[in-house]
Enzyme design. Structure first.
Site, PDB file in Angstrom:
ATOM      1  CB  CYS A 260      -2.464   6.366   2.426  1.00  0.00           C
ATOM      2  SG  CYS A 260      -3.708   5.481   3.350  1.00  0.00           S
TER       3      CYS A 260
ATOM      4  CD  GLU B  46      -2.847  -1.312   0.602  1.00  0.00           C
ATOM      5  OE1 GLU B  46      -3.229  -0.294   0.013  1.00  0.00           O
ATOM      6  OE2 GLU B  46      -3.374  -2.419   0.451  1.00  0.00           O
TER       7      GLU B  46
HETATM    8  P1  NAP Z   1       8.607   4.671   4.329  1.00  0.00           P
HETATM    9  O1  NAP Z   1       9.798   5.471   4.596  1.00  0.00           O
HETATM   10  O2  NAP Z   1       8.564   3.877   3.094  1.00  0.00           O
HETATM   11  O3  NAP Z   1       8.408   3.730   5.596  1.00  0.00           O
HETATM   12  C1  NAP Z   1       7.369   2.817   5.665  1.00  0.00           C
HETATM   13  C2  NAP Z   1       7.757   1.666   6.579  1.00  0.00           C
HETATM   14  O4  NAP Z   1       8.830   0.954   5.975  1.00  0.00           O
HETATM   15  C3  NAP Z   1       8.263   2.118   7.939  1.00  0.00           C
HETATM   16  O5  NAP Z   1       7.845   1.209   8.901  1.00  0.00           O
HETATM   17  C4  NAP Z   1       9.773   2.060   7.753  1.00  0.00           C
HETATM   18  O6  NAP Z   1      10.448   1.921   8.976  1.00  0.00           O
HETATM   19  C5  NAP Z   1       9.889   0.817   6.919  1.00  0.00           C
HETATM   20  N1  NAP Z   1      11.137   0.688   6.231  1.00  0.00           N
HETATM   21  C6  NAP Z   1      11.892   1.637   5.660  1.00  0.00           C
HETATM   22  N2  NAP Z   1      12.984   1.093   5.131  1.00  0.00           N
HETATM   23  C7  NAP Z   1      12.943  -0.222   5.376  1.00  0.00           C
HETATM   24  C8  NAP Z   1      13.804  -1.329   5.103  1.00  0.00           C
HETATM   25  N3  NAP Z   1      14.924  -1.177   4.442  1.00  0.00           N
HETATM   26  N4  NAP Z   1      13.416  -2.542   5.508  1.00  0.00           N
HETATM   27  C9  NAP Z   1      12.275  -2.727   6.197  1.00  0.00           C
HETATM   28  N5  NAP Z   1      11.442  -1.720   6.497  1.00  0.00           N
HETATM   29  C10 NAP Z   1      11.772  -0.487   6.085  1.00  0.00           C
HETATM   30  O7  NAP Z   1       7.302   5.539   4.314  1.00  0.00           O
HETATM   31  P2  NAP Z   1       6.911   6.695   5.312  1.00  0.00           P
HETATM   32  O8  NAP Z   1       7.591   7.914   4.902  1.00  0.00           O
HETATM   33  O9  NAP Z   1       7.020   6.222   6.706  1.00  0.00           O
HETATM   34  O10 NAP Z   1       5.372   6.797   4.991  1.00  0.00           O
HETATM   35  C11 NAP Z   1       4.852   7.762   4.134  1.00  0.00           C
HETATM   36  C12 NAP Z   1       4.385   7.151   2.871  1.00  0.00           C
HETATM   37  O11 NAP Z   1       3.506   6.087   3.166  1.00  0.00           O
HETATM   38  C13 NAP Z   1       3.606   8.093   2.034  1.00  0.00           C
HETATM   39  O12 NAP Z   1       4.147   8.086   0.755  1.00  0.00           O
HETATM   40  C14 NAP Z   1       2.210   7.549   2.014  1.00  0.00           C
HETATM   41  O13 NAP Z   1       1.546   7.715   0.799  1.00  0.00           O
HETATM   42  C15 NAP Z   1       2.413   6.124   2.278  1.00  0.00           C
HETATM   43  N6  NAP Z   1       1.254   5.571   2.951  1.00  0.00           N
HETATM   44  C16 NAP Z   1       0.481   4.732   2.245  1.00  0.00           C
HETATM   45  C17 NAP Z   1      -0.633   4.185   2.838  1.00  0.00           C
HETATM   46  C18 NAP Z   1      -1.523   3.244   2.082  1.00  0.00           C
HETATM   47  O14 NAP Z   1      -2.368   2.602   2.687  1.00  0.00           O
HETATM   48  N7  NAP Z   1      -1.357   3.154   0.789  1.00  0.00           N
HETATM   49  C19 NAP Z   1      -0.931   4.485   4.163  1.00  0.00           C
HETATM   50  C20 NAP Z   1      -0.102   5.356   4.844  1.00  0.00           C
HETATM   51  C21 NAP Z   1       0.995   5.886   4.230  1.00  0.00           C
HETATM   52  P3  NAP Z   1      11.271   3.145   9.615  1.00  0.00           P
HETATM   53  O15 NAP Z   1      10.276   4.164   9.972  1.00  0.00           O
HETATM   54  O16 NAP Z   1      11.920   2.532  10.791  1.00  0.00           O
HETATM   55  O17 NAP Z   1      12.240   3.599   8.569  1.00  0.00           O
END
Ligand code: NAP
Length: 682
Positions: free
Chosen positions: A294, A255
């Site tokens: 999101c 997602e």
């Molecule tokens: P992100 O940086 O991609 O992080 C998402 C998750 O992935 C976090 O738990 C992060 O942990 C983890 N993560 C990052 N690098 C990783 C790795 N190498 N291995 C395993 N896990 C890893 O996204 P974000 O900035 O937190 O979230 C914002 C984005 O999420 C926005 O673009 C939004 O559109 C999207 N979003 C989508 C939805 C949906 O349902 N489609 C819902 C909410 C948000 P850490 O925080 O520890 O790095």
């Protein structure tokens, strides 16, 4: 305070000092986070060997009961979740979406599990397939839980809901979870997991938590594990390309980003209720969670003829939003979830501003209520206007994950559809229009690019759940940029954690495996009438075969007179003959079903408590006056209803005529007392 990692049923601190986490509102230190030194391979093994085994011992209903008890327990502790949630920048109503929304998602899955799934360990997918002419070789698709772990990687914006919407279907499926919250708001997830564990409701191994990085977890994945990821597209793509995910074909649900559109219909000109609803919906989506949803509206697609009115109305509404300390009752919008997130929004806004003009807000100083702008991650609601959206790129591709949205004018419905599709796959779109033909044209034009579409007009607005609310009953996910994943959607979401297998064999074998009787399987005619047996005594395959009864013309006349159903096919010989289905006056279908009940019912007080419906009723051969009928009733499926003292027994009913032709087929549903209940009343 270091956030705990819950691994192998123990709370463990990661090595080192960890990364500090601070309040998004006032920069106060909250905790530090590290998972260094945790044995991730052992966590996976524990989930598979202990958690999975424990969960799979329970039936779907027992797991549903477990979810309900857990949801109740969390409800009792929600005050402390609300208190901590403020530090994420969330107002009370934002926290309500995250905390109450998450817990009620758990309640919904509990209820769906108990109502729509069997009290069993196997879930049947559709009816059996009859594969042979004599009916001795059949097939049935079944679902059983995967034997691995569900890895849940969540985004920062919903630390509770984001966890619970994934956890509930996984546990209901019988699959243990390893939860990895986003670091910046992991303190709230950790608190909720602490309460879940201390409730003692979850079996050992069913839930584990990683606060920090996932280390070498992915190196230990196998084909029975599933990953459900929520976050940015970049991270999803990187994780999906992990060699182990590829080589083991690990199921990966993503997602990700979404440039969700809201389309104002051409009918919804200023002065109509729909125009006002649109302004309200967009404003609400920008304000809630400070736009960090999101599903929030990023692209406002409106007829070119009304965009100046719209920009004016939106600017006025956005100007009325009170921003500041989310703990204050006077505040409508709090801070972004972290200072890093605010930096991110600033950068994305700068990109958008190369193609669109900022018409309200922007990256500038503004008045705050009870908060210090130098300490909190506050950002002003910001509206942009892009004059030539069909020629622009950034407005359809850059997601500023905050209170930022862009107005995109259109000249025709086709153009509105084109603009919506330029988002290249979204979680949700809304259409605000009171013209249902326009709504249909838009829906058919954009549905393939969306996971959910909400159409709002004056008739449903009062009860509408709104553009940005994913519901546990409905799927949440979307194609393309949105990740191509799908979560929730009731039982559909549970099945993501299960394997579908086609089982082929004899009717008796397949019936035994699925605990559902299939025509052609053994029928056992017991010594006593099947209605004299308690729920436990009735066996699948138990059969009652009735005497036969003739249907006379008098019966048909009497039934017509009594019920008032004097349809010509029952009353008028000549008219009935003109009908291609009949050779003359025929018995009413409901007369056949009523006579059948008269033939199979055992009238005396007994363990059968009630008839509560029929399913799949089909009339297959007309019954003429002078014909006779008989009925066979076979126990098809049994579903115990928790501790209620009764269970549902589904009977396969088949009515045949004197030539053994099938007149009618249907399932009869009865509620039957358990041994214990029957003893107490008989
Ligand atoms: P992100 O940086 O991609 O992080 C998402 C998750 O992935 C976090 O738990 C992060 O942990 C983890 N993560 C990052 N690098 C990783 C790795 N190498 N291995 C395993 N896990 C890893 O996204 P974000 O900035 O937190 O979230 C914002 C984005 O999420 C926005 O673009 C939004 O559109 C999207 N979003 C989508 C939805 C949906 O349902 N489609 C819902 C909410 C948000 P850490 O925080 O520890 O790095």
């Amino acid at each position: 305070m270091k956030l705990g990692n819950y691994a192998r049923d123990e709370w463990l601190d990661g090595d080192g000092d960890g990364r500090p986490l601070i309040s998004a509102v006032d920069s106060r230190p909250l905790a530090s986070i590290t998972s260094d030194g945790i044995d991730f391979g052992a966590m996976l093994a524990h989930a598979r060997e202990v958690g999975g085994r424990n969960l799979r011992r329970l039936t779907f209903h027992e797991r549903g009961d477990m979810l309900k008890a857990l949801a109740k327990y969390l409800m009792e502790h929600k005050k402390e979740f609300y208190a901590l949630s403020t530090a994420t920048g969330a107002t009370r109503s934002d926290s309500w979406i995250d905390i109450d929304g998450g817990i009620s998602t758990m309640f919904v899955f509990s209820s769906k599990g108990r109502r729509e799934m069997p009290n069993d360990h196997v879930y049947l997918d559709g009816p059996p397939e009859i594969l042979s002419t004599k009916g001795t070789f059949v097939a049935q698709h079944i679902f059983t839980p995967k034997l691995g772990a569900a890895i849940h990687i969540n985004a920062f914006n919903f630390p509770c809901w984001g966890m619970l919407e994934k956890l509930a279907p996984a546990l209901l499926a019988g699959v243990p979870a390893i939860i990895k919250p986003a670091s910046s708001t992991a303190y709230l997830t950790e608190l909720m997991v602490k309460r879940m564990i201390e409730s003692g409701i979850l079996p050992a191994g069913s839930v584990q938590l990683i606060c920090g990085g996932v280390g070498d977890l992915f190196e230990h994945l196998n084909c029975q594990d599933t990953i459900a990821f929520t976050g940015s597209k970049n991270t999803a793509e990187m994780l999906q390309q992990h060699p182990r995910v590829i080589s083991e074909s690990v199921a990966f649900t993503a997602e990700t980003d979404s440039l969700n559109a809201s389309i104002l219909g051409p009918d919804a000109v200023p002065g109509t209720p729909e125009f006002d609803l649109f302004v309200k919906e967009v404003t609400n989506e920008m304000k809630t969670k400070a736009g960090q949803k999101c599903t929030a509206i990023r692209r406002i697609i409106a007829p070119a003829s009304v965009t100046s009115d719209l920009v004016r109305a939106l600017s006025t509404a956005l100007g009325e939003i009170r921003i500041g300390n989310p703990a204050s009752k006077d505040v409508d919008m709090g801070a972004l979830a972290s200072h890093g997130q605010r930096d991110e929004v600033r950068e994305r806004l700068a990109e958008l501003a190369t193609e669109a003009e900022i018409v309200h807000g922007g990256d500038k100083d503004f008045d705050l209520i009870d908060a210090d702008s130098s300490k909190g991650a506050f950002f002003m609601p910001t509206l942009l206007h892009c004059e030539k959206p069909l020629q622009s790129k950034a407005v359809h591709a850059v997601e500023a994950f905050g209170p930022v949205s862009t107005v995109l004018p259109y000249d025709s419905i086709d153009e509105a559809i084109e603009l919506a599709k330029l988002g290249e796959g979204s979680l949700v779109a809304s259409i605000i229009s009171n013209d249902n033909e326009v709504a249909r044209e838009l829906v058919l034009g954009i549905a393939a690019y969306h996971g959910r579409i909400i159409v709002i007009n004056r008739h449903c607005a009062g009860e509408s759940t709104g553009h940005g609310s994913p519901l546990p009953h409905l799927i949440h996910g979307g194609p393309g940029r949105a990740g191509g994943g799908e979560e929730m959607g009731g039982v559909r979401g549970v099945l993501h954690y299960m394997q579908r297998t086609a089982i082929q064999g004899s009717p008796e074998t397949v019936s035994t495996i699925g605990h559902r009787w299939i025509r052609g399987a053994d029928q056992n005619v017991p010594d006593v009438h099947v209605f004299r047996k308690t729920f436990e005594q009735i066996q699948i395959g138990d059969t009652f075969k009735s005497e036969s009864r003739e249907v006379s013309l008098d019966d048909i006349d009497h039934f017509a007179e009594f019920t008032g159903d004097k349809f010509y096919a029952h009353m008028d010989e000549d008219a009935a003959k003109k009908n291609p289905f009949f050779e003359g006056r025929v018995a009413h279908g409901y007369l056949i079903v009523s006579f059948a009940a008269g033939l199979f019912v055992d009238p005396d007080f007994g363990p059968v408590l009630a008839n509560y419906g029929v399913d799949d009723l089909r009339f297959l051969t007309p019954l003429n006056h002078g014909d006779s009928l008989r009925v066979r009733l076979t126990c098809k499926q049994k579903t115990l209803r928790g501790d209620s003292g009764y269970g549902e027994v589904r009977w396969d009913a088949e009515v045949t005529n004197q030539d053994d032709e099938i007149v009618a087929r249907y399932d009869v549903l009865t509620m039957v007392a358990t041994d214990e209940h029957w003893k107490s009343v008989s």
